[in-house]
Design a protein around this motif. Structure first.
Motif, PDB file in Angstrom:
ATOM      1  N   PRO A  77       0.829  -1.199   0.000  1.00 25.08           N
ATOM      2  CA  PRO A  77       0.000   0.000   0.000  1.00 25.08           C
ATOM      3  C   PRO A  77       0.870   1.258   0.000  1.00 25.08           C
ATOM      4  N   PRO A  78       0.496   2.257  -0.766  1.00 19.34           N
ATOM      5  CA  PRO A  78       1.315   3.475  -0.892  1.00 19.34           C
ATOM      6  C   PRO A  78       1.513   4.184   0.451  1.00 19.34           C
ATOM      7  N   GLY A  79       2.717   4.666   0.671  1.00 20.52           N
ATOM      8  CA  GLY A  79       3.016   5.457   1.857  1.00 20.52           C
ATOM      9  C   GLY A  79       3.251   4.665   3.119  1.00 20.52           C
ATOM     10  N   CYS A  80       3.168   3.345   3.064  1.00 18.55           N
ATOM     11  CA  CYS A  80       3.323   2.524   4.267  1.00 18.55           C
ATOM     12  C   CYS A  80       4.706   1.898   4.408  1.00 18.55           C
ATOM     13  N   VAL A  81       5.486   1.910   3.333  1.00 18.42           N
ATOM     14  CA  VAL A  81       6.801   1.295   3.353  1.00 18.42           C
ATOM     15  C   VAL A  81       7.854   2.379   3.523  1.00 18.42           C
ATOM     16  N   ARG A  82       8.723   2.185   4.507  1.00 24.56           N
ATOM     17  CA  ARG A  82       9.769   3.167   4.792  1.00 24.56           C
ATOM     18  C   ARG A  82      11.138   2.502   4.622  1.00 24.56           C
ATOM     19  N   LEU A  83      12.003   3.150   3.883  1.00 26.83           N
ATOM     20  CA  LEU A  83      13.357   2.667   3.655  1.00 26.83           C
ATOM     21  C   LEU A  83      14.189   2.932   4.903  1.00 26.83           C
ATOM     22  N   ASN A  84      14.882   1.922   5.405  1.00 28.55           N
ATOM     23  CA  ASN A  84      15.676   2.054   6.630  1.00 28.55           C
ATOM     24  C   ASN A  84      17.159   2.255   6.354  1.00 28.55           C
ATOM     25  N   ARG A  85      17.471   2.779   5.229  1.00 29.41           N
ATOM     26  CA  ARG A  85      18.857   3.066   4.854  1.00 29.41           C
ATOM     27  C   ARG A  85      18.855   4.374   4.066  1.00 29.41           C
ATOM     28  N   PRO A  86      20.005   4.973   3.907  1.00 23.64           N
ATOM     29  CA  PRO A  86      20.051   6.144   3.028  1.00 23.64           C
ATOM     30  C   PRO A  86      19.662   5.742   1.606  1.00 23.64           C
ATOM     31  N   GLU A  87      19.061   6.652   0.896  1.00 20.86           N
ATOM     32  CA  GLU A  87      18.669   6.379  -0.493  1.00 20.86           C
ATOM     33  C   GLU A  87      19.887   6.073  -1.359  1.00 20.86           C
ATOM     34  N   ARG A  88      20.988   6.745  -1.084  1.00 18.14           N
ATOM     35  CA  ARG A  88      22.231   6.537  -1.837  1.00 18.14           C
ATOM     36  C   ARG A  88      23.290   5.990  -0.885  1.00 18.14           C
ATOM     37  N   VAL A  97      13.514  -2.443   4.825  1.00 17.27           N
ATOM     38  CA  VAL A  97      12.335  -1.580   4.878  1.00 17.27           C
ATOM     39  C   VAL A  97      11.519  -1.897   6.121  1.00 17.27           C
ATOM     40  N   SER A  98      10.714  -0.942   6.522  1.00 13.10           N
ATOM     41  CA  SER A  98       9.709  -1.159   7.557  1.00 13.10           C
ATOM     42  C   SER A  98       8.361  -0.891   6.934  1.00 13.10           C
ATOM     43  N   ILE A  99       7.390  -1.689   7.317  1.00  9.16           N
ATOM     44  CA  ILE A  99       6.020  -1.500   6.847  1.00  9.16           C
ATOM     45  C   ILE A  99       5.210  -1.047   8.049  1.00  9.16           C
ATOM     46  N   ASP A 100       4.552   0.097   7.907  1.00 11.61           N
ATOM     47  CA  ASP A 100       3.794   0.673   9.019  1.00 11.61           C
ATOM     48  C   ASP A 100       2.811  -0.334   9.595  1.00 11.61           C
ATOM     49  N   ARG A 134       9.018   1.296  14.235  1.00  9.61           N
ATOM     50  CA  ARG A 134       9.636   1.134  12.916  1.00  9.61           C
ATOM     51  C   ARG A 134      10.657   0.008  12.935  1.00  9.61           C
ATOM     52  N   SER A 135      11.412  -0.089  14.007  1.00  6.09           N
ATOM     53  CA  SER A 135      12.410  -1.136  14.122  1.00  6.09           C
ATOM     54  C   SER A 135      11.764  -2.514  14.160  1.00  6.09           C
ATOM     55  N   LEU A 136      10.682  -2.653  14.885  1.00 12.47           N
ATOM     56  CA  LEU A 136      10.006  -3.947  14.983  1.00 12.47           C
ATOM     57  C   LEU A 136       9.338  -4.338  13.669  1.00 12.47           C
ATOM     58  N   GLY A 137       9.076  -3.366  12.814  1.00 17.79           N
ATOM     59  CA  GLY A 137       8.479  -3.636  11.516  1.00 17.79           C
ATOM     60  C   GLY A 137       9.491  -3.866  10.421  1.00 17.79           C
ATOM     61  N   ALA A 138      10.777  -3.853  10.771  1.00 19.34           N
ATOM     62  CA  ALA A 138      11.832  -3.959   9.757  1.00 19.34           C
ATOM     63  C   ALA A 138      11.887  -5.348   9.136  1.00 19.34           C
ATOM     64  N   LEU A 139      12.110  -5.346   7.839  1.00 13.50           N
ATOM     65  CA  LEU A 139      12.285  -6.574   7.072  1.00 13.50           C
ATOM     66  C   LEU A 139      13.511  -6.372   6.190  1.00 13.50           C
ATOM     67  N   ARG A 140      14.478  -7.280   6.289  1.00  7.01           N
ATOM     68  CA  ARG A 140      15.730  -7.166   5.544  1.00  7.01           C
ATOM     69  C   ARG A 140      15.743  -8.227   4.460  1.00  7.01           C
ATOM     70  N   LEU A 141      15.851  -7.777   3.230  1.00  8.75           N
ATOM     71  CA  LEU A 141      15.843  -8.666   2.065  1.00  8.75           C
ATOM     72  C   LEU A 141      17.191  -8.538   1.360  1.00  8.75           C
ATOM     73  N   SER A 142      17.826  -9.658   1.107  1.00  9.79           N
ATOM     74  CA  SER A 142      19.132  -9.648   0.460  1.00  9.79           C
ATOM     75  C   SER A 142      19.058 -10.324  -0.895  1.00  9.79           C
ATOM     76  N   SER A 162       1.399 -10.834   2.622  1.00  2.00           N
ATOM     77  CA  SER A 162       1.488 -11.048   4.062  1.00  2.00           C
ATOM     78  C   SER A 162       1.178  -9.784   4.844  1.00  2.00           C
ATOM     79  N   ALA A 163       1.532  -8.607   4.288  1.00  3.82           N
ATOM     80  CA  ALA A 163       1.260  -7.339   4.977  1.00  3.82           C
ATOM     81  C   ALA A 163      -0.233  -7.003   4.937  1.00  3.82           C
ATOM     82  N   THR A 164      -0.902  -7.324   3.850  1.00  8.61           N
ATOM     83  CA  THR A 164      -2.307  -6.952   3.721  1.00  8.61           C
ATOM     84  C   THR A 164      -3.246  -7.970   4.369  1.00  8.61           C
ATOM     85  N   GLU A 165      -2.764  -9.182   4.611  1.00 11.44           N
ATOM     86  CA  GLU A 165      -3.614 -10.216   5.213  1.00 11.44           C
ATOM     87  C   GLU A 165      -3.512 -10.273   6.723  1.00 11.44           C
ATOM     88  N   ARG A 166      -2.761  -9.365   7.327  1.00 10.45           N
ATOM     89  CA  ARG A 166      -2.618  -9.417   8.779  1.00 10.45           C
ATOM     90  C   ARG A 166      -3.897  -8.972   9.456  1.00 10.45           C
TER      91      ARG A 166
END
Length: 166
Positions: A77-88, A97-100, A134-142, A162-166
């Motif tokens: 969903p738009p606006g709910c995902v936050r990047l947990n690193r600098p953009e560059r 990322v963290s999902i609200d 935000r920290s508890l919502g963090a998901l790290r994908l490699s 998984s985020a929308t079915e919670r």
């Protein structure tokens, strides 16, 4: 370098004297004790894949896949995902990322078919987040050398579901 864990190489310039970490036998000119692991040494020698990847532009390819994954996640969903690193100035293969209003470990458990973590190994034991929710919502994908556009689509779909079915 695509070598197994435990394999390493160290270049020592002429004239530099090293102190052994473990004293004992005279292997490697007195720098290490113990018997060398021949299998790991051979694997390290074969790990020239990393040099080939660099020459073929793999970091840019993987960064593009990482950015595509981020864009897919951020779109729904738009606006709910936050990047947990600098953009560059970040690793080309990692998206954190963290999902609200979501817990990362619940997302990870519900997103069948993908491998993810809720942090890096080097942060174990350090539980002083900048923002608890935000920290508890963090998901790290490699991503890695074998990651494909299909993998990105599958991962984004699974995480969004998984985020929308919670």
């Amino acid at each position: 370098m695509c070598a197994p864990k435990g394999a390493a190489a160290l270049y020592v310039r002429d004239g530099l004297r090293l102190e052994p970490v473990v004293h004992g036998g005279g292997q490697e000119h007195g720098v290490r004790a113990g018997t060398e692991n021949v299998a790991l040494a051979v694997a390290l020698g074969a790990a020239g894949l990393a040099a080939d990847d660099l020459a073929d532009g793999a970091p840019a390819r993987i960064a593009a896949l990482r950015d595509e994954l981020h864009q897919r996640l951020a779109a729904a969903p738009p606006g709910c995902v936050r990047l947990n690193r600098p953009e560059r100035k970040r690793l080309p293969n990692t998206l954190n990322v963290s999902i609200d209003d979501a817990l990362g470990h619940e997302l990870r458990a519900a997103a069948h078919g993908i491998a993810a973590s809720t942090g890096s190994a080097c942060h174990r034991g350090n539980h002083t987040p900048f923002d608890l929710a935000r920290s508890l919502g963090a998901l790290r994908l490699s991503l890695g050398r074998w990651s494909t556009a299909d993998d990105i689509e599958t991962t984004a779909d699974a995480a969004i579901k998984s985020a929308t079915e919670r």
